[in-house]
Design a protein around this motif. Sequence first.
Motif, PDB file in Angstrom:
ATOM      1  N   GLU A 193      23.867 -35.487 -31.708  1.00 51.61           N
ATOM      2  CA  GLU A 193      22.532 -35.107 -32.233  1.00 51.61           C
ATOM      3  C   GLU A 193      22.636 -34.096 -33.375  1.00 51.61           C
ATOM      4  O   GLU A 193      21.767 -34.007 -34.224  1.00 51.61           O
ATOM      5  N   ARG A 194      23.710 -33.318 -33.380  1.00 49.14           N
ATOM      6  CA  ARG A 194      23.864 -32.299 -34.447  1.00 49.14           C
ATOM      7  C   ARG A 194      24.570 -32.872 -35.668  1.00 49.14           C
ATOM      8  O   ARG A 194      24.978 -32.144 -36.558  1.00 49.14           O
ATOM      9  N   GLN A 195      24.739 -34.216 -35.653  1.00 45.26           N
ATOM     10  CA  GLN A 195      25.252 -34.950 -36.801  1.00 45.26           C
ATOM     11  C   GLN A 195      26.549 -34.391 -37.382  1.00 45.26           C
ATOM     12  O   GLN A 195      26.614 -34.028 -38.567  1.00 45.26           O
ATOM     13  N   PRO A 196      27.601 -34.350 -36.576  1.00 44.98           N
ATOM     14  CA  PRO A 196      28.884 -33.890 -37.124  1.00 44.98           C
ATOM     15  C   PRO A 196      29.440 -34.897 -38.118  1.00 44.98           C
ATOM     16  O   PRO A 196      29.159 -36.098 -38.008  1.00 44.98           O
ATOM     17  N   ALA A 197      30.200 -34.407 -39.090  1.00 47.05           N
ATOM     18  CA  ALA A 197      30.893 -35.331 -39.984  1.00 47.05           C
ATOM     19  C   ALA A 197      31.713 -36.286 -39.123  1.00 47.05           C
ATOM     20  O   ALA A 197      31.796 -37.477 -39.395  1.00 47.05           O
ATOM     21  N   ARG A 198      32.310 -35.743 -38.065  1.00 44.29           N
ATOM     22  CA  ARG A 198      33.055 -36.596 -37.142  1.00 44.29           C
ATOM     23  C   ARG A 198      33.187 -35.912 -35.787  1.00 44.29           C
ATOM     24  O   ARG A 198      33.363 -34.693 -35.723  1.00 44.29           O
ATOM     25  N   HIS A 253      31.592 -45.233 -32.859  1.00 48.04           N
ATOM     26  CA  HIS A 253      31.748 -46.064 -34.049  1.00 48.04           C
ATOM     27  C   HIS A 253      33.121 -46.714 -34.094  1.00 48.04           C
ATOM     28  O   HIS A 253      33.287 -47.799 -34.642  1.00 48.04           O
ATOM     29  N   ARG A 254      34.111 -46.025 -33.556  1.00 45.05           N
ATOM     30  CA  ARG A 254      35.451 -46.633 -33.498  1.00 45.05           C
ATOM     31  C   ARG A 254      36.094 -46.268 -32.168  1.00 45.05           C
ATOM     32  O   ARG A 254      35.951 -45.138 -31.700  1.00 45.05           O
ATOM     33  N   VAL A 255      36.818 -47.236 -31.594  1.00 44.93           N
ATOM     34  CA  VAL A 255      37.602 -46.993 -30.380  1.00 44.93           C
ATOM     35  C   VAL A 255      38.982 -47.583 -30.614  1.00 44.93           C
ATOM     36  O   VAL A 255      39.092 -48.732 -31.042  1.00 44.93           O
ATOM     37  N   GLY A 317      30.599 -40.825 -36.154  1.00 44.90           N
ATOM     38  CA  GLY A 317      30.387 -40.169 -37.441  1.00 44.90           C
ATOM     39  C   GLY A 317      29.640 -41.122 -38.338  1.00 44.90           C
ATOM     40  O   GLY A 317      29.880 -42.339 -38.274  1.00 44.90           O
ATOM     41  N   THR A 318      28.766 -40.598 -39.155  1.00 42.29           N
ATOM     42  CA  THR A 318      27.867 -41.462 -39.904  1.00 42.29           C
ATOM     43  C   THR A 318      28.593 -42.402 -40.866  1.00 42.29           C
ATOM     44  O   THR A 318      28.138 -43.509 -41.125  1.00 42.29           O
TER      45      THR A 318
END
Length: 325
Positions: A193-198, A253-255, A317-318
Amino acid sequence: MERFDAYMERCLYGADGFYRTAGTAGRRRGDFITSPEVGPLFGAVLASALDAWWDDAGQPDDWAVYDVGCGPNALLKAIRRARPMEERPWRLVGIDRVHGGADGSTPPSPDRGIERAVELPDDLSNAVVVANELLDNMPFRIIEHSASGEWFEIHVDNGVERRCGTEARLDIPAGTRAPRLEQADRWCHSVIERQPARLLVFDYGATTTARLARRGGWLRTYQSHRRGTDPLYEPGRWDITTDIAVDQLPAPHRVMDQRRFLIEAGIEGLVDEGREHWKAHAHRPDITAMMMRSRVSEADALLDPDGLGSWLVLEWGTSLATTRP
Ligand SMILES: C[S@@+](CC[C@H](N)C(=O)[O-])C[C@H]1O[C@@H](n2cnc3c(N)ncnc32)[C@H](O)[C@@H]1O
């Protein structure tokens, strides 16, 4: 009587809990070895990845790397060794619920160039959050789908297991049990929710709860390199941990497995560099030469497909494209 997650909370983080009493400097008495504890190579690989992500983000001035559940800072120290303060334009910040000092626990002795915080800030847009073997140590519930099709939740009553009827459900076959990872899920949500770069999570586990349940063996206890048998035995003296199930967390987004992650992040180049350095200095080895040589055996452990190499790496990450595990 208490639910299993409350029991685990007490065993690990209560006044006499495993993580409160495990050694004066916050060191667990070598109960198990995590990737950063294998040696400095894991942190060196991560430092390369962090460089790349900082570049991708346009090299912001206020970039920070948070290690949550950092324990005694093994990972942050290795990153600092690979990227000394003078060369590194980003801050390193450690957060740990036991060794943070916020709850009256002894704060760790200061490490030059490594900050301590009690919690993550609200805005993580210029930050990478790393959590190595954190989620498996967050108290979890245990749900059973009995062979006859009934549902139970595990409680603990004076050292004895009690099965209580429950409305809770998991996607697991009859005749199995599985962990319900509510706290880990909440934690991931609160970071995302705090939108980290990653957000980068390293942990052992499986992609689905059903797979964990069928495989069994997901609930483990450890003490001094020994694997225990029963989480109700000697409460507070043993670490209690679970394999995580990716389908109980926000969809990453990736595993991938740790082996692939580390190879993509350039571990093989660092090992070659270590070998070359050793060859050039073997006749008169110093500490650096010894460290370079140890990269070879560290890589063997970190990439082991039957060990640390099989750990899962989950990324949110976005800017990340979705890939299948
Ligand atoms: C298995 S240790 C991993 C330590 C370190 N990351 C490593 O890889 O060596 C888990 C750590 O997570 C910490 N921890 C557990 N829950 C936490 C939370 N909600 N926030 C911050 N730290 C937490 C524990 O105190 C413990 O030090």
